[in-house]
Design a protein around this motif. Structure first.
Motif, PDB file in Angstrom:
ATOM      1  N   LEU A  10      48.290 -27.846 -58.474  1.00  0.00           N
ATOM      2  CA  LEU A  10      47.681 -28.593 -57.378  1.00  0.00           C
ATOM      3  C   LEU A  10      48.380 -29.930 -57.185  1.00  0.00           C
ATOM      4  CD1 LEU A  10      43.911 -27.981 -58.205  1.00  0.00           C
ATOM      5  CD2 LEU A  10      45.264 -26.841 -56.449  1.00  0.00           C
ATOM      6  N   PRO A  11      49.251 -30.045 -56.170  1.00  0.00           N
ATOM      7  CA  PRO A  11      49.860 -31.348 -55.899  1.00  0.00           C
ATOM      8  C   PRO A  11      48.787 -32.387 -55.619  1.00  0.00           C
ATOM      9  CG  PRO A  11      50.934 -29.605 -54.633  1.00  0.00           C
ATOM     10  CD  PRO A  11      49.706 -29.010 -55.234  1.00  0.00           C
ATOM     11  N   LEU A  12      49.067 -33.625 -56.016  1.00  0.00           N
ATOM     12  CA  LEU A  12      48.070 -34.676 -55.897  1.00  0.00           C
ATOM     13  C   LEU A  12      47.647 -34.901 -54.455  1.00  0.00           C
ATOM     14  CD1 LEU A  12      46.416 -36.959 -57.143  1.00  0.00           C
ATOM     15  CD2 LEU A  12      48.426 -38.438 -56.956  1.00  0.00           C
ATOM     16  N   TRP A  13      48.616 -34.925 -53.522  1.00  0.00           N
ATOM     17  CA  TRP A  13      48.306 -35.310 -52.149  1.00  0.00           C
ATOM     18  C   TRP A  13      47.961 -34.133 -51.248  1.00  0.00           C
ATOM     19  CZ3 TRP A  13      47.657 -40.288 -50.972  1.00  0.00           C
ATOM     20  CH2 TRP A  13      48.216 -41.228 -51.844  1.00  0.00           C
ATOM     21  N   ALA A  14      48.493 -32.950 -51.531  1.00  0.00           N
ATOM     22  CA  ALA A  14      48.357 -31.830 -50.601  1.00  0.00           C
ATOM     23  C   ALA A  14      46.888 -31.481 -50.358  1.00  0.00           C
ATOM     24  CB  ALA A  14      49.103 -30.609 -51.141  1.00  0.00           C
ATOM     25  N   GLY A  15      46.448 -31.668 -49.114  1.00  0.00           N
ATOM     26  CA  GLY A  15      45.092 -31.311 -48.740  1.00  0.00           C
ATOM     27  C   GLY A  15      44.016 -32.238 -49.264  1.00  0.00           C
ATOM     28  N   ARG A  16      44.431 -33.297 -49.986  1.00  0.00           N
ATOM     29  CA  ARG A  16      43.421 -34.169 -50.604  1.00  0.00           C
ATOM     30  C   ARG A  16      43.657 -35.643 -50.295  1.00  0.00           C
ATOM     31  NH1 ARG A  16      43.314 -32.093 -56.795  1.00  0.00           N
ATOM     32  NH2 ARG A  16      45.551 -32.455 -56.634  1.00  0.00           N
ATOM     33  N   THR A  17      44.485 -35.927 -49.335  1.00  0.00           N
ATOM     34  CA  THR A  17      44.818 -37.308 -49.018  1.00  0.00           C
ATOM     35  C   THR A  17      43.584 -38.097 -48.582  1.00  0.00           C
ATOM     36  OG1 THR A  17      47.045 -36.637 -48.330  1.00  0.00           O
ATOM     37  CG2 THR A  17      46.280 -38.804 -47.623  1.00  0.00           C
ATOM     38  N   LEU A  18      42.793 -37.513 -47.671  1.00  0.00           N
ATOM     39  CA  LEU A  18      41.608 -38.219 -47.197  1.00  0.00           C
ATOM     40  C   LEU A  18      40.622 -38.466 -48.339  1.00  0.00           C
ATOM     41  CD1 LEU A  18      40.792 -36.590 -43.718  1.00  0.00           C
ATOM     42  CD2 LEU A  18      41.595 -38.921 -44.178  1.00  0.00           C
ATOM     43  N   ALA A  19      40.482 -37.479 -49.216  1.00  0.00           N
ATOM     44  CA  ALA A  19      39.549 -37.640 -50.343  1.00  0.00           C
ATOM     45  C   ALA A  19      40.006 -38.757 -51.269  1.00  0.00           C
ATOM     46  CB  ALA A  19      39.415 -36.333 -51.118  1.00  0.00           C
ATOM     47  N   LEU A  20      41.312 -38.823 -51.537  1.00  0.00           N
ATOM     48  CA  LEU A  20      41.831 -39.871 -52.411  1.00  0.00           C
ATOM     49  C   LEU A  20      41.626 -41.245 -51.785  1.00  0.00           C
ATOM     50  CD1 LEU A  20      43.301 -40.744 -54.952  1.00  0.00           C
ATOM     51  CD2 LEU A  20      45.471 -40.339 -53.771  1.00  0.00           C
ATOM     52  N   LEU A  21      41.966 -41.381 -50.506  1.00  0.00           N
ATOM     53  CA  LEU A  21      41.750 -42.647 -49.815  1.00  0.00           C
ATOM     54  C   LEU A  21      40.265 -43.004 -49.787  1.00  0.00           C
ATOM     55  CD1 LEU A  21      44.201 -42.302 -46.787  1.00  0.00           C
ATOM     56  CD2 LEU A  21      44.478 -43.772 -48.790  1.00  0.00           C
ATOM     57  N   GLY A  22      39.429 -41.998 -49.543  1.00  0.00           N
ATOM     58  CA  GLY A  22      38.000 -42.240 -49.495  1.00  0.00           C
ATOM     59  C   GLY A  22      37.450 -42.739 -50.813  1.00  0.00           C
ATOM     60  N   LEU A 180      35.304 -53.808 -44.689  1.00  0.00           N
ATOM     61  CA  LEU A 180      35.776 -52.939 -45.768  1.00  0.00           C
ATOM     62  C   LEU A 180      34.916 -51.682 -45.853  1.00  0.00           C
ATOM     63  CD1 LEU A 180      37.923 -52.858 -48.005  1.00  0.00           C
ATOM     64  CD2 LEU A 180      36.287 -53.999 -49.513  1.00  0.00           C
ATOM     65  N   GLY A 181      33.622 -51.822 -45.600  1.00  0.00           N
ATOM     66  CA  GLY A 181      32.743 -50.654 -45.595  1.00  0.00           C
ATOM     67  C   GLY A 181      33.069 -49.702 -44.468  1.00  0.00           C
ATOM     68  N   VAL A 182      33.378 -50.242 -43.288  1.00  0.00           N
ATOM     69  CA  VAL A 182      33.753 -49.399 -42.154  1.00  0.00           C
ATOM     70  C   VAL A 182      35.037 -48.627 -42.470  1.00  0.00           C
ATOM     71  CG1 VAL A 182      34.509 -49.404 -39.749  1.00  0.00           C
ATOM     72  CG2 VAL A 182      32.587 -50.851 -40.473  1.00  0.00           C
ATOM     73  N   LEU A 183      36.003 -49.287 -43.076  1.00  0.00           N
ATOM     74  CA  LEU A 183      37.248 -48.608 -43.450  1.00  0.00           C
ATOM     75  C   LEU A 183      36.975 -47.457 -44.422  1.00  0.00           C
ATOM     76  CD1 LEU A 183      39.702 -51.624 -43.953  1.00  0.00           C
ATOM     77  CD2 LEU A 183      39.636 -49.986 -42.057  1.00  0.00           C
ATOM     78  N   ALA A 184      36.050 -47.663 -45.357  1.00  0.00           N
ATOM     79  CA  ALA A 184      35.736 -46.608 -46.320  1.00  0.00           C
ATOM     80  C   ALA A 184      35.033 -45.425 -45.656  1.00  0.00           C
ATOM     81  CB  ALA A 184      34.865 -47.179 -47.439  1.00  0.00           C
ATOM     82  N   LEU A 185      34.315 -45.690 -44.565  1.00  0.00           N
ATOM     83  CA  LEU A 185      33.631 -44.607 -43.851  1.00  0.00           C
ATOM     84  C   LEU A 185      34.610 -43.620 -43.216  1.00  0.00           C
ATOM     85  CD1 LEU A 185      30.672 -46.361 -42.003  1.00  0.00           C
ATOM     86  CD2 LEU A 185      30.479 -44.310 -43.415  1.00  0.00           C
ATOM     87  N   LEU A 186      35.739 -44.122 -42.751  1.00  0.00           N
ATOM     88  CA  LEU A 186      36.639 -43.300 -41.932  1.00  0.00           C
ATOM     89  C   LEU A 186      37.129 -42.033 -42.634  1.00  0.00           C
ATOM     90  CD1 LEU A 186      38.689 -46.137 -40.156  1.00  0.00           C
ATOM     91  CD2 LEU A 186      36.699 -44.858 -39.321  1.00  0.00           C
ATOM     92  N   PRO A 187      37.627 -42.110 -43.885  1.00  0.00           N
ATOM     93  CA  PRO A 187      38.091 -40.866 -44.532  1.00  0.00           C
ATOM     94  C   PRO A 187      36.989 -39.827 -44.698  1.00  0.00           C
ATOM     95  CG  PRO A 187      38.885 -42.787 -45.727  1.00  0.00           C
ATOM     96  CD  PRO A 187      37.872 -43.280 -44.743  1.00  0.00           C
ATOM     97  N   TRP A 188      35.774 -40.263 -45.032  1.00  0.00           N
ATOM     98  CA  TRP A 188      34.699 -39.296 -45.255  1.00  0.00           C
ATOM     99  C   TRP A 188      34.222 -38.691 -43.942  1.00  0.00           C
ATOM    100  CZ3 TRP A 188      34.837 -37.651 -49.838  1.00  0.00           C
ATOM    101  CH2 TRP A 188      35.210 -38.504 -50.892  1.00  0.00           C
TER     102      TRP A 188
END
Length: 416
Positions: A10-22, A180-188
């Motif tokens: 499982l590559p770290l970023w593949a398909g999970r970029t939004l989750a990691l940023l979130g 900062l809270g608004v930015l955290a909302l975007l990935p989820w």
């Protein structure tokens, strides 16, 4: 599937970029409201008069809110997915920041703080299960990253709050963290849009049902984790509240030096956050890390007791390494559970009960100082709480998962 085997596929970023940023952006939101307020109390009290009792109440709200909402957070996931509950928690954080910034009375400020801390409490509990869900192959690495972000987010707000309050007003210094809270909302929100099915409860993955929530209270592992987390929380909040006055009285530090020493104490969370989760995920006996945290606490406090004016920064730094128990507990929530259900249940129990006991730290230390007129007995009290963790370390060091402990106990009960 072990973390090592999964990581090869499982590559770290593949398909999970939004989750990691979130995950990382959520972590950046979980301490800002705690440390952004106290440096500008003088400016706030000019507009909203309140005295020492009000300051004490605002200082006690974070651990109390973390305890109360941390204990009930797993119940929310019985009706919605982890992602949906996280979005609601982040929305509460944003709303709370705005209410605090728009406050026209002390009680409005207090209510806004409770709303913010409630969202933060739920975020505290849900981050470990989200790591387990999206990064089962990188639990140590991702926990290390977000624990480090947590430490940085504790350091930055006090440094920024005063200049912003001086230049454009305290309301902006308090309310600006809503961005900062608004930015955290975007990935989820992006994850929910891409995967609409994740809005529904997946009972097999996320629901910490009544049975799981009941059994976790009977597991020795759960109690050992809660005691360890509680000791870390109790000592950290006590030092955040009283370290400046302690070093002023015992070491003769002026206010600027006392502030620098508090920054040193806080900064020790960064190397601990970076290293401890990775080490824990690779070690056979994680009890050694528990004992290491106890040793740091002990040496730091003994130094402050017997040689407070000599190498004060060293004793403060060592005491600041003691809360390595915090990132250790975060990663163990996942390493000691097999399922997402177990992770949510253990996370809620560990952090909820841990913050209940942790809230006593500033109060007990302040009371002992007032009664005795010195800092010897408060430091002895903190030494005793740290030593108690050594007994919990014996349980944590035993191999096994929460689900195994629960099954074993259920089998014994059935036999009877």
């Amino acid at each position: 599937m072990t973390e090592q085997n999964a990581s090869a596929r499982l590559p770290l970023w593949a398909g999970r970029t939004l989750a990691l940023l979130g995950i990382l952006l959520v972590a950046a939101n979980l301490r800002a409201a705690v440390t952004a307020l106290s440096p500008i109390f003088d400016e706030i009290t000019h507009d909203l008069p309140f005295g020492a009792a009000g300051i004490g109440l605002l200082g006690a709200l974070p651990p109390i809110s973390f305890a109360v909402f941390g204990l009930v957070a797993p119940l929310f996931t019985r009706r919605a997915s982890l992602e949906v509950v996280m979005v609601i928690a982040l929305a509460a954080i944003v709303a709370g920041h705005l209410v605090r910034g728009l406050s026209t009375s002390f009680w409005m400020l207090a209510v806004g703080s409770v709303i913010t801390f409630a969202g933060m409490a739920v975020g505290n509990v849900l981050l470990p299960p989200l790591v387990k869900r999206y990064f089962p192959d990188r639990i140590g690495l991702i926990t290390s990253l977000y624990a480090t972000v947590l430490s940085v987010s504790t350091l930055v707000p006090p440094l920024v709050a005063v200049p912003v309050a001086d230049s454009i007003g305290w309301r902006y210094a308090v309310g600006m963290w809503s961005v900062l809270g608004v930015l955290a909302l975007l990935p989820w929100l992006g994850i929910l849009v891409r995967r609409p099915d994740s809005r529904h409860v997946d009972a097999e993955v996320e629901e910490p049902g009544k049975a799981a929530m009941g059994r976790v209270w009977h597991s020795p592992l759960s109690w050992a984790m809660a005691v360890t987390f509680a000791a870390s929380s109790l000592n950290a909040y006590a030092m955040f509240a009283w370290l400046p006055q302690l070093v002023h009285d015992m070491a003769g530090s002026d206010p600027a030096q006392a502030g620098d020493l508090l920054s040193i104490y806080s900064a020790m969370g960064i190397p601990a956050g970076l290293l401890i989760p990775v080490l824990a995920s690779r070690m056979r006996n994680v009890g050694l890390l528990v004992y290491l945290g106890v040793a740091f606490f002990a040496v730091g406090y003994l130094g402050l007791l017997f040689w407070p004016a000599q190498a004060t920064w060293l004793w403060v730094a060592l005491a600041g390494l003691g809360p390595l128990l915090f990132p250790l507990c975060l990663v163990l929530i996942n390493l000691r559970t097999r399922t997402h259900e177990g992770s949510v249940a253990l996370s809620g129990f560990t952090q909820g009960l841990g913050y209940v006991l942790g809230a006593l730290g500033p109060l007990v230390v302040g009371t002992l100082h007032e009664v005795t007129g010195g800092w010897q007995w408060p430091l002895i009290f903190l030494l005793i709480t740290a030593a108690a963790v050594a007994f919990a370390g014996v349980v944590i060091a035993r191999p096994g998962m929460l689900e195994d402990h629960v099954s074993a106990r259920a089998a014994r009960v059935n036999v009877r």
